[in-house]
Design a protein around this motif. Sequence first.
Motif, PDB file in Angstrom:
ATOM      1  N   THR A   5       0.853  -1.190   0.000  1.00 35.88           N
ATOM      2  CA  THR A   5       0.000   0.000   0.000  1.00 35.88           C
ATOM      3  C   THR A   5       0.885   1.234   0.000  1.00 35.88           C
ATOM      4  N   GLY A   6       0.483   2.182  -0.831  1.00 35.84           N
ATOM      5  CA  GLY A   6       1.216   3.441  -0.898  1.00 35.84           C
ATOM      6  C   GLY A   6       0.227   4.569  -1.052  1.00 35.84           C
ATOM      7  N   TYR A   7       0.718   5.721  -1.410  1.00 33.05           N
ATOM      8  CA  TYR A   7      -0.119   6.895  -1.597  1.00 33.05           C
ATOM      9  C   TYR A   7      -0.062   7.329  -3.055  1.00 33.05           C
ATOM     10  N   CYS A   8      -1.196   7.778  -3.523  1.00 39.15           N
ATOM     11  CA  CYS A   8      -1.326   8.200  -4.918  1.00 39.15           C
ATOM     12  C   CYS A   8      -0.282   9.258  -5.242  1.00 39.15           C
ATOM     13  N   ALA A   9       0.333   9.164  -6.390  1.00 38.83           N
ATOM     14  CA  ALA A   9       1.357  10.118  -6.801  1.00 38.83           C
ATOM     15  C   ALA A   9       0.771  11.513  -7.016  1.00 38.83           C
ATOM     16  N   GLU A  10      -0.488  11.596  -7.412  1.00 41.31           N
ATOM     17  CA  GLU A  10      -1.139  12.893  -7.647  1.00 41.31           C
ATOM     18  C   GLU A  10      -1.802  13.423  -6.376  1.00 41.31           C
ATOM     19  N   HIS A  11      -2.429  12.548  -5.627  1.00 36.42           N
ATOM     20  CA  HIS A  11      -3.151  12.924  -4.406  1.00 36.42           C
ATOM     21  C   HIS A  11      -2.458  12.240  -3.233  1.00 36.42           C
ATOM     22  N   ARG A  12      -1.552  12.936  -2.606  1.00 35.22           N
ATOM     23  CA  ARG A  12      -0.697  12.355  -1.561  1.00 35.22           C
ATOM     24  C   ARG A  12      -1.461  11.897  -0.313  1.00 35.22           C
ATOM     25  N   GLU A  13      -2.705  12.338  -0.185  1.00 39.84           N
ATOM     26  CA  GLU A  13      -3.470  11.974   1.012  1.00 39.84           C
ATOM     27  C   GLU A  13      -4.278  10.695   0.836  1.00 39.84           C
ATOM     28  N   ILE A  14      -4.331  10.144  -0.359  1.00 36.73           N
ATOM     29  CA  ILE A  14      -5.157   8.961  -0.627  1.00 36.73           C
ATOM     30  C   ILE A  14      -4.276   7.714  -0.682  1.00 36.73           C
ATOM     31  N   ALA A  15      -4.563   6.782   0.209  1.00 34.30           N
ATOM     32  CA  ALA A  15      -3.841   5.509   0.223  1.00 34.30           C
ATOM     33  C   ALA A  15      -4.443   4.589  -0.837  1.00 34.30           C
ATOM     34  N   THR A  16      -3.588   3.812  -1.489  1.00 34.73           N
ATOM     35  CA  THR A  16      -4.060   2.944  -2.562  1.00 34.73           C
ATOM     36  C   THR A  16      -3.132   1.751  -2.746  1.00 34.73           C
ATOM     37  N   ASN A  17      -3.695   0.696  -3.328  1.00 39.57           N
ATOM     38  CA  ASN A  17      -2.905  -0.479  -3.691  1.00 39.57           C
ATOM     39  C   ASN A  17      -2.725  -0.571  -5.206  1.00 39.57           C
ATOM     40  N   LEU A  18      -3.324   0.336  -5.921  1.00 39.68           N
ATOM     41  CA  LEU A  18      -3.293   0.280  -7.372  1.00 39.68           C
ATOM     42  C   LEU A  18      -2.005   0.889  -7.901  1.00 39.68           C
ATOM     43  N   ARG A  19      -1.452   0.243  -8.912  1.00 40.75           N
ATOM     44  CA  ARG A  19      -0.226   0.747  -9.528  1.00 40.75           C
ATOM     45  C   ARG A  19      -0.391   0.758 -11.052  1.00 40.75           C
ATOM     46  N   CYS A  20       0.266   1.713 -11.656  1.00 40.81           N
ATOM     47  CA  CYS A  20       0.321   1.760 -13.121  1.00 40.81           C
ATOM     48  C   CYS A  20       1.151   0.577 -13.593  1.00 40.81           C
ATOM     49  N   ILE A  21       0.647  -0.169 -14.555  1.00 34.72           N
ATOM     50  CA  ILE A  21       1.377  -1.348 -15.013  1.00 34.72           C
ATOM     51  C   ILE A  21       2.582  -0.985 -15.879  1.00 34.72           C
ATOM     52  N   ARG A  22       2.670   0.266 -16.258  1.00 35.06           N
ATOM     53  CA  ARG A  22       3.784   0.688 -17.109  1.00 35.06           C
ATOM     54  C   ARG A  22       4.936   1.275 -16.294  1.00 35.06           C
ATOM     55  N   CYS A  23       4.620   2.164 -15.346  1.00 37.28           N
ATOM     56  CA  CYS A  23       5.692   2.836 -14.603  1.00 37.28           C
ATOM     57  C   CYS A  23       5.714   2.453 -13.121  1.00 37.28           C
ATOM     58  N   ASP A  24       4.763   1.647 -12.686  1.00 39.33           N
ATOM     59  CA  ASP A  24       4.683   1.153 -11.316  1.00 39.33           C
ATOM     60  C   ASP A  24       4.416   2.262 -10.302  1.00 39.33           C
ATOM     61  N   LYS A  25       3.843   3.369 -10.736  1.00 36.27           N
ATOM     62  CA  LYS A  25       3.500   4.487  -9.855  1.00 36.27           C
ATOM     63  C   LYS A  25       2.141   4.196  -9.215  1.00 36.27           C
ATOM     64  N   PHE A  26       1.980   4.583  -7.932  1.00 44.87           N
ATOM     65  CA  PHE A  26       0.701   4.401  -7.253  1.00 44.87           C
ATOM     66  C   PHE A  26      -0.331   5.369  -7.840  1.00 44.87           C
ATOM     67  N   VAL A  27      -1.555   4.868  -8.056  1.00 45.68           N
ATOM     68  CA  VAL A  27      -2.652   5.700  -8.559  1.00 45.68           C
ATOM     69  C   VAL A  27      -3.903   5.403  -7.749  1.00 45.68           C
ATOM     70  N   CYS A  28      -4.706   6.451  -7.516  1.00 43.94           N
ATOM     71  CA  CYS A  28      -5.972   6.270  -6.805  1.00 43.94           C
ATOM     72  C   CYS A  28      -7.087   6.059  -7.837  1.00 43.94           C
ATOM     73  N   GLY A  29      -8.289   5.874  -7.352  1.00 41.94           N
ATOM     74  CA  GLY A  29      -9.432   5.648  -8.235  1.00 41.94           C
ATOM     75  C   GLY A  29      -9.755   6.831  -9.122  1.00 41.94           C
ATOM     76  N   ARG A  30      -9.430   8.052  -8.668  1.00 45.75           N
ATOM     77  CA  ARG A  30      -9.689   9.239  -9.484  1.00 45.75           C
ATOM     78  C   ARG A  30      -8.653   9.409 -10.590  1.00 45.75           C
ATOM     79  N   CYS A  31      -7.452   8.940 -10.360  1.00 46.04           N
ATOM     80  CA  CYS A  31      -6.363   9.140 -11.333  1.00 46.04           C
ATOM     81  C   CYS A  31      -6.213   7.993 -12.319  1.00 46.04           C
ATOM     82  N   MET A  32      -6.711   6.844 -11.986  1.00 45.33           N
ATOM     83  CA  MET A  32      -6.450   5.675 -12.834  1.00 45.33           C
ATOM     84  C   MET A  32      -7.197   5.761 -14.164  1.00 45.33           C
ATOM     85  N   VAL A  33      -6.582   5.177 -15.150  1.00 38.16           N
ATOM     86  CA  VAL A  33      -7.182   5.053 -16.479  1.00 38.16           C
ATOM     87  C   VAL A  33      -7.236   3.565 -16.777  1.00 38.16           C
ATOM     88  N   GLN A  34      -8.434   3.081 -17.057  1.00 37.44           N
ATOM     89  CA  GLN A  34      -8.582   1.664 -17.359  1.00 37.44           C
ATOM     90  C   GLN A  34      -8.204   1.427 -18.813  1.00 37.44           C
TER      91      GLN A  34
END
Length: 166
Positions: A5-34
């Motif tokens: 678990t980490g924090y979204c790269a754009e929104h530092r206050e949101i904890a997330t388990n999601l990562r970009c499959i290309r750059c491995d950066k943490f993303v939240c539900g608002r930032c992710m692109v399916q």
Amino acid sequence: MTESTGYCAEHREIATNLRCIRCDKFVCGRCMVQAPVGIRCREHGQSKGMPTYEVSAGILLRAVAVGLTIAITGGALLGFVILPFLWNIPYISLFLLVGLGYLVGEGISLATNRKRGIPLIVIAGTSICCSFAIFVYAVVLFGFRLDVFDMLGLVASIYVAYIRLR
């Protein structure tokens, strides 16, 4: 929280388990692109247009030059060379104008390396209208009459060029 678990790269206050499959950066539900291959960040999730539809200014100028050259030459040939000899044949102007539409569409397509898109369709339609204006001038000059098949030929030739470039 777990280790992954980490924090979204754009929104530092949101904890997330999601990562970009290309750059491995943490993303939240608002930032992710399916994407078709999984979740991506906004930077890597942007889809690019097809290269077939990417038309630069140079290609547009080439399309204008080729379209107008074919249309003006074709309109002059139809109106001043072919028309006086074949005017009595039924529907001849319809078929000749459709052929001219094909030539304009195919010429623009070849000159632009088979590019497609609305700007090229507009150039082809404008070129065909210029050609039709020359044709109409010749019809009036020789004392012939326009009929509904001439107008149908204009519409059909624009449609044929549209089919070649859509």
